[in-house]
Design a protein around this motif. Structure first.
Motif, mmCIF file in Angstrom:
data_model
loop_
_atom_site.group_PDB
_atom_site.id
_atom_site.type_symbol
_atom_site.label_atom_id
_atom_site.label_comp_id
_atom_site.label_asym_id
_atom_site.label_seq_id
_atom_site.Cartn_x
_atom_site.Cartn_y
_atom_site.Cartn_z
ATOM 1 N N PHE A 20 -9.396 -9.192 -4.126
ATOM 2 C CA PHE A 20 -8.010 -8.997 -4.589
ATOM 3 C C PHE A 20 -7.910 -7.942 -5.694
ATOM 4 C CE2 PHE A 20 -7.304 -13.378 -2.979
ATOM 5 C CZ PHE A 20 -6.149 -13.160 -2.254
ATOM 6 N N ARG A 21 -8.831 -8.055 -6.662
ATOM 7 C CA ARG A 21 -8.785 -7.143 -7.812
ATOM 8 C C ARG A 21 -9.943 -6.159 -7.716
ATOM 9 N NH1 ARG A 21 -4.229 -7.319 -8.563
ATOM 10 N NH2 ARG A 21 -3.390 -9.373 -8.147
ATOM 11 N N CYS A 54 -5.166 -6.130 -3.616
ATOM 12 C CA CYS A 54 -3.743 -6.216 -3.981
ATOM 13 C C CYS A 54 -3.081 -4.844 -3.949
ATOM 14 C CB CYS A 54 -3.633 -6.794 -5.391
ATOM 15 S SG CYS A 54 -1.975 -6.700 -6.072
ATOM 16 N N VAL A 55 -2.025 -4.715 -3.156
ATOM 17 C CA VAL A 55 -1.329 -3.427 -3.030
ATOM 18 C C VAL A 55 -0.696 -2.997 -4.352
ATOM 19 C CG1 VAL A 55 0.866 -4.422 -2.265
ATOM 20 C CG2 VAL A 55 0.264 -2.112 -1.582
ATOM 21 N N PHE A 56 -0.420 -3.979 -5.203
ATOM 22 C CA PHE A 56 0.210 -3.660 -6.490
ATOM 23 C C PHE A 56 -0.692 -2.858 -7.414
ATOM 24 C CE2 PHE A 56 4.220 -5.481 -6.069
ATOM 25 C CZ PHE A 56 4.931 -5.040 -7.171
ATOM 26 N N PRO A 110 6.327 -14.913 -4.436
ATOM 27 C CA PRO A 110 5.535 -14.878 -5.671
ATOM 28 C C PRO A 110 4.066 -14.561 -5.422
ATOM 29 C CG PRO A 110 5.973 -17.144 -5.040
ATOM 30 C CD PRO A 110 6.722 -16.288 -4.060
ATOM 31 N N CYS A 111 3.404 -14.164 -6.500
ATOM 32 C CA CYS A 111 1.971 -13.875 -6.440
ATOM 33 C C CYS A 111 1.200 -15.015 -7.096
ATOM 34 C CB CYS A 111 1.670 -12.576 -7.171
ATOM 35 S SG CYS A 111 -0.102 -12.247 -7.272
ATOM 36 N N TYR A 138 -2.207 -14.579 -7.431
ATOM 37 C CA TYR A 138 -3.527 -13.964 -7.593
ATOM 38 C C TYR A 138 -3.617 -13.050 -8.812
ATOM 39 C CZ TYR A 138 -3.210 -15.481 -2.752
ATOM 40 O OH TYR A 138 -2.985 -16.204 -1.624
ATOM 41 N N ILE A 179 -0.858 -11.501 -10.713
ATOM 42 C CA ILE A 179 0.258 -10.660 -11.149
ATOM 43 C C ILE A 179 1.386 -11.619 -11.521
ATOM 44 C CG2 ILE A 179 1.978 -8.939 -10.452
ATOM 45 C CD1 ILE A 179 -0.541 -7.459 -10.463
ATOM 46 N N CYS A 219 -3.674 -7.047 0.571
ATOM 47 C CA CYS A 219 -2.680 -8.109 0.409
ATOM 48 C C CYS A 219 -1.319 -7.479 0.169
ATOM 49 C CB CYS A 219 -3.055 -9.007 -0.773
ATOM 50 S SG CYS A 219 -1.856 -10.338 -1.024
ATOM 51 N N TYR A 220 -0.364 -7.836 1.029
ATOM 52 C CA TYR A 220 1.024 -7.402 0.874
ATOM 53 C C TYR A 220 1.926 -8.636 0.769
ATOM 54 C CZ TYR A 220 -0.182 -2.621 2.392
ATOM 55 O OH TYR A 220 -0.691 -1.352 2.487
ATOM 56 N N ALA A 221 1.333 -9.765 0.335
ATOM 57 C CA ALA A 221 2.025 -11.053 0.472
ATOM 58 C C ALA A 221 3.330 -11.127 -0.310
ATOM 59 C CB ALA A 221 1.102 -12.182 0.043
ATOM 60 N N CYS A 222 3.441 -10.416 -1.424
ATOM 61 C CA CYS A 222 4.705 -10.552 -2.155
ATOM 62 C C CYS A 222 5.849 -9.843 -1.429
ATOM 63 C CB CYS A 222 4.576 -10.128 -3.610
ATOM 64 S SG CYS A 222 3.753 -8.601 -3.857
ATOM 65 N N TYR A 275 0.065 -14.686 2.910
ATOM 66 C CA TYR A 275 -0.961 -14.923 1.895
ATOM 67 C C TYR A 275 -2.329 -15.026 2.552
ATOM 68 C CZ TYR A 275 2.874 -15.892 -1.306
ATOM 69 O OH TYR A 275 3.999 -15.774 -2.082
HETATM 70 FE FE1 SF4 Z 1 -0.808 -8.325 -5.057
HETATM 71 FE FE2 SF4 Z 1 1.485 -9.322 -4.154
HETATM 72 FE FE3 SF4 Z 1 -0.842 -10.062 -3.045
HETATM 73 FE FE4 SF4 Z 1 -0.195 -10.822 -5.540
HETATM 74 S S1 SF4 Z 1 0.855 -11.422 -3.615
HETATM 75 S S2 SF4 Z 1 -2.176 -10.064 -4.818
HETATM 76 S S3 SF4 Z 1 0.923 -8.999 -6.294
HETATM 77 S S4 SF4 Z 1 0.103 -8.012 -3.030
#
Ligand code: SF4
Length: 455
Positions: A176-177, A235-237, A380-381, A383, A385, A433-436, A441
């Protein structure tokens, strides 16, 4: 959060960690800490605030050949001195110090289990669960203790762990990170982002792979793939907002990704105006990309006071409100009488965007069309953020037109998910991850129904 670790007999490791944390300051501004060992003792210095504030008096007493450091951005546990990292404990096997970036999704259960067995927790952060698992592990070697402990935790984690003779880095099975390794004067550096390697003069070696543990000691750097086969989910963020543009994560330049997001926004929105401006600093690279494709000149229409923390990553709403006013100001000579395209990286709660639009109109902008270099954040995230409460996310409950009205913009356009995929050209979308944005998820969520996905 940002983490940094160094194993070197040639360098002042505490000083390198200090500069490494400076380079990672954008990843957390609530607290900072450095732990150092000389092989016999472990020293720890940490406190609330920016790196420069915590170590205002320098880094006295911190000498040795291994160091780890942490800058904090709280997603679990309050922003308090007791929750600062690194966490250092003495147990039957010696001293151990740990710094964590991410968010564990099963920390509550593990904590309850450990408390039943007699563990006493000093903090309210999930990272202490890992320290307790390590200290309680019955395995013989440090490496085995780490492997056993990591097999119990779920969610997002990048770790640096230090004992008197080893530095360990680990990245969760989904990745994720970000976490990378560099070489410095025959020693090893492990950092959240490559920009920290550049700052201390280390040469980038490679990213730590998802599920990998790396161990640096006097015999070199050793790699252990401790889990494999989980879905990769960076994480895409990190590309949209969180990482520094001069970092390269998993082979993708953050700067090039942001530039491409801006280009894509210009193509998709088709917006026309007299000038393009950005919400500095994280919207600036995308705004340049927008300008290149649209032909609309880029100007600095908002000026940022660089000496205060980023508003999104402060823990309390109250601080966020105050933060916007003292942080940004419109440049009247740029925006007065002009139609403006304003590019920002995201809209989380909408309050900041609304204030900025008003600020631009008060300064004489004739219209403000807002372009966002990410899709609406509807989920929501869990993981690491700070968007873990769904009801605070404006796009969870409002449609784009309602959000436009809420922020007072003349038009509002969000980058499409496909456009975002295209912009991060070096990484296949199914490994992120594009879950938000889409609620897919990659891991179990601990939301109890709060995330709106019934997962
Ligand atoms: Fe990143 Fe969104 Fe996935 Fe959290 S839920 S890890 S902010 S992409």
């Amino acid at each position: 959060c940002g983490i940094f670790g160094i194993y070197s007999r040639q360098n002042n490791v505490a000083l390198s960690t200090y500069w490494g944390l400076y380079a990672l300051q954008h990843r957390g501004q609530e607290s900072a800490g450095i732990a150092v060992t000389d092989g016999c003792h472990m020293d720890l210095q940490r406190g609330m605030g920016l790196v420069g504030e915590v170590f205002r008096q320098g880094i006295p007493g911190l000498k040795g050949h291994i160091a780890i450091g942490h800058v904090r951005y709280s997603t679990t546990g309050s922003s308090l001195l007791m929750n600062t990292q690194p966490l250092t404990v003495t147990y039957s096997g010696g001293n151990i110090s740990l710094a964590h970036n991410g968010n564990l999704t099963n920390a509550r259960e593990l904590r309850a289990e450990l408390e039943k067995k007699g563990s006493v927790f000093q903090t309210s952060i999930d990272s202490e669960v890992i320290v307790n698992l390590l200290a309680r592990s019955g395995k013989k070697t440090l490496e085995d203790k780490v492997v056993e402990s990591l097999s119990r935790i779920h969610g997002a984690y990048c770790l640096v762990i230090m004992t008197e003779d080893k530095l360990i880095g680990a990245r969760d099975p989904h990745g994720f990170r970000p976490l990378c390794v560099g070489r410095l004067n025959g020693g090893w550096v492990i950092a959240s982002e490559s920009c920290a390697l550049d700052t201390v003069g280390a040469e980038f070696v490679r990213d730590v792979a998802p599920g990998e543990m790396v161990v640096a000691d006097d015999t070199g750097l050793h790699s252990y793939q401790i889990s494999a086969g989980d879905k990769r989910a960076l994480c895409v963020f990190e590309y949209i907002y969180f990482a520094r543009p001069d970092s390269v994560i998993d082979g993708q330049s953050v700067y090039q990704a942001r530039l491409a997001m801006g280009r894509q926004l210009a193509k998709e929105s088709g917006y026309q105006a007299d000038i393009v401006i950005s919400v500095p600093d994280s919207g600036t690279t995308a705004a340049l990309g927008f300008s290149h494709v649209s032909g609309i000149p880029f100007y600095e229409g908002l000026m940022k006071n660089r000496y205060i923390g980023r508003t999104f990553i402060q823990p309390e709403q109250k601080n966020r409100d105050l933060g916007v006013r003292i942080k940004l100001n419109a440049v009247e000579s740029v925006v007065k009488g002009k139609s403006v395209v304003m590019v920002d990286d995201s809209i989380v709660r909408g309050t900041t965007s609304g204030k900025i639009v008003r600020m631009l109109k008060d300064a004489g902008a004739t219209s403000v069309q807002m372009c966002v270099s990410s899709p609406p954040i509807g989920f929501p995230c869990f993981y690491g953020i700070d968007t873990s409460v769904r009801k605070e996310l404006i796009a969870a409950t409002k449609k784009t037109e309602e959000i436009r009205q809420f922020i007072g913009a003349d038009a509002l356009y969000y980058l499409s998910l496909e456009g975002l995929h295209k912009s991060i050209a070096n990484i296949p979308p199914d490994t992120m991850c594009y879950a938000c944005f889409n609620s897919e998820y990659p891991d179990q969520t601990p939301c109890g129904g709060d995330c709106g996905t019934n997962k």
